[in-house]
Design a protein around this motif. Structure first.
Motif, PDB file in Angstrom:
ATOM      1  N   ILE A 179       0.852  -1.190   0.000  1.00 54.78           N
ATOM      2  CA  ILE A 179       0.000   0.000   0.000  1.00 54.78           C
ATOM      3  C   ILE A 179       0.886   1.238   0.000  1.00 54.78           C
ATOM      4  O   ILE A 179       1.873   1.310   0.749  1.00 54.78           O
ATOM      5  CB  ILE A 179      -0.954  -0.001   1.214  1.00 54.78           C
ATOM      6  N   TRP A 180       0.530   2.190  -0.857  1.00 53.85           N
ATOM      7  CA  TRP A 180       1.347   3.383  -1.076  1.00 53.85           C
ATOM      8  C   TRP A 180       0.508   4.647  -0.950  1.00 53.85           C
ATOM      9  O   TRP A 180      -0.710   4.621  -1.154  1.00 53.85           O
ATOM     10  CB  TRP A 180       1.962   3.356  -2.481  1.00 53.85           C
ATOM     11  N   GLU A 228      -3.411   0.484  -3.529  1.00 56.52           N
ATOM     12  CA  GLU A 228      -2.880  -0.847  -3.237  1.00 56.52           C
ATOM     13  C   GLU A 228      -2.293  -1.414  -4.519  1.00 56.52           C
ATOM     14  O   GLU A 228      -2.960  -1.441  -5.558  1.00 56.52           O
ATOM     15  CB  GLU A 228      -3.968  -1.771  -2.699  1.00 56.52           C
ATOM     16  N   VAL A 229      -1.050  -1.853  -4.437  1.00 54.42           N
ATOM     17  CA  VAL A 229      -0.319  -2.320  -5.611  1.00 54.42           C
ATOM     18  C   VAL A 229      -0.115  -3.832  -5.510  1.00 54.42           C
ATOM     19  O   VAL A 229       0.434  -4.320  -4.519  1.00 54.42           O
ATOM     20  CB  VAL A 229       1.042  -1.599  -5.730  1.00 54.42           C
ATOM     21  N   THR A 285      -4.536  -0.167  -7.578  1.00 56.43           N
ATOM     22  CA  THR A 285      -5.957   0.107  -7.401  1.00 56.43           C
ATOM     23  C   THR A 285      -6.138   1.155  -6.312  1.00 56.43           C
ATOM     24  O   THR A 285      -5.527   1.059  -5.245  1.00 56.43           O
ATOM     25  CB  THR A 285      -6.709  -1.174  -6.997  1.00 56.43           C
ATOM     26  N   LYS A 286      -6.963   2.141  -6.562  1.00 56.02           N
ATOM     27  CA  LYS A 286      -7.164   3.207  -5.595  1.00 56.02           C
ATOM     28  C   LYS A 286      -7.967   2.713  -4.386  1.00 56.02           C
ATOM     29  O   LYS A 286      -9.019   2.106  -4.541  1.00 56.02           O
ATOM     30  CB  LYS A 286      -7.883   4.387  -6.239  1.00 56.02           C
ATOM     31  N   VAL A 334     -11.100   9.308 -11.015  1.00 54.05           N
ATOM     32  CA  VAL A 334     -10.999   7.846 -10.865  1.00 54.05           C
ATOM     33  C   VAL A 334     -11.309   7.513  -9.409  1.00 54.05           C
ATOM     34  O   VAL A 334     -10.569   7.908  -8.504  1.00 54.05           O
ATOM     35  CB  VAL A 334      -9.603   7.328 -11.248  1.00 54.05           C
ATOM     36  N   GLY A 335     -12.418   6.816  -9.193  1.00 56.07           N
ATOM     37  CA  GLY A 335     -12.887   6.559  -7.839  1.00 56.07           C
ATOM     38  C   GLY A 335     -12.183   5.416  -7.144  1.00 56.07           C
ATOM     39  O   GLY A 335     -11.405   4.662  -7.750  1.00 56.07           O
ATOM     40  N   ALA A 336     -12.467   5.264  -5.852  1.00 52.28           N
ATOM     41  CA  ALA A 336     -11.915   4.165  -5.066  1.00 52.28           C
ATOM     42  C   ALA A 336     -12.381   2.830  -5.630  1.00 52.28           C
ATOM     43  O   ALA A 336     -13.516   2.690  -6.079  1.00 52.28           O
ATOM     44  CB  ALA A 336     -12.351   4.303  -3.616  1.00 52.28           C
TER      45      ALA A 336
END
Length: 293
Positions: free
Chosen positions: A90-91, A104-105, A117-118, A125-127
């Motif tokens: 997670i970044w 999250e990668v 992914t957000k 671009v939503g969660a």
């Protein structure tokens, strides 16, 4: 994030955009901006303590269960699968349209693709939606990098734009979107762990200069018990010894069964103690890996 966590990614982002965070930036301006002074005012110290005591402060460190164990050097352009897998986790990312976001990668081995992914989204671009993908070189082609963007605000009309990636180290990277004559947009990322976030030297980071300010003001970024616990989890989950630990966890049930049989099937305090220790370690590992979430 752990199931039942009182602070979700949206709460964490809210803290980084809160008045508590802004108070530190304002009250500690000379320290944050490194103007040469090393004097901590009472207002600055109070602001730092208020930020550190916030309910979601400890959740600025997010679970890195996806991050593999590796000591190998990384490719600066993410040009191999080893580098892509090492970037999992997670970044925090600094998006031009909305500021700080969490992503999250994950590495998808079936497609040899690193997908971000957000966890928190913006108006474009939503969660829960993919924000970018990176694939290693194939044939004569270089590293493939593409960013998802939306044509209009509040309306998700996805399109893929070419990008490039630069990997500084296992905790820092940047994705650059090339806009032709309009220049470029750089999305900087830092791994979502508290020490890395506080030391992040990107001037657009909401916590830019916070580590310096805390050191000068004598404010511990983490209390001693938290630091010790995080160090323990780092050793437990992200060192070469973790491989040995996982192998031992697979062998212990057989050792317990053998000891029970040798002891004639009766109760044995040493075996009970070992069994309890095994259960605790197993739960800690499974929970960290997300199998109990």
């Amino acid at each position: 994030p752990v199931f039942g966590s009182p602070c979700l990614p949206l709460d964490v982002r809210s803290l980084l955009k809160s008045e508590l965070r802004e108070a530190v930036t304002q009250k500690c301006a000379s320290l944050v901006e490194a103007r040469g002074t090393r004097v901590c005012t009472s207002e600055c110290r109070d602001a730092l303590l208020g930020f550190r005591d916030a309910r979601c402060y400890n959740y600025l460190s997010q679970s890195q269960r996806l991050q593999p164990r590796t000591d190998m050097p990384l490719h600066p352009r993410a040009g191999n699968a080893l580098t892509l897998t090492a970037l999992q986790g997670i970044w925090y990312g600094l998006y031009p349209a909305s500021g700080i976001e969490l992503v999250e990668v994950k590495y998808h081995s079936s497609k040899s693709t690193l997908v971000a992914t957000k966890l928190t989204g913006n108006d474009f671009v939503g969660a829960g939606r993919v924000t970018w993908e990176i694939s290693p070189p194939s044939g004569s082609e270089g590293t493939s990098c593409k960013v998802v963007s939306s044509l209009w605000q509040h309306v998700y009309t996805p399109r893929w734009d070419a990008c490039s990636v630069e990997v500084e180290d296992v905790d820092h990277m940047a994705v650059t979107l090339h806009l032709g004559h309009e220049g470029k947009e750089v999305i900087s990322f830092v791994r979502a762990v508290l020490p890395a976030l506080l030391r992040w030297d990107d001037p657009l980071s909401p916590t830019h200069g916070f580590h310096r300010s805390m050191v000068i003001c004598g404010v511990d970024a983490e209390d001693e018990s938290t630091s010790v616990l995080e160090a323990f989890f780092e050793v437990l989950h992200h060192t070469q010894g973790t491989v040995l630990l996982d192998q031992l966890l697979m062998l212990v049930p057989f050792l317990l069964m053998g000891g029970w049989q040798v002891g004639g099937g009766g109760a044995n305090s040493a075996l009970l103690l070992l069994a309890a220790f095994f259960v605790v370690l197993l739960i800690v590992r499974l929970n960290y890996l997300g199998h109990l979430s």
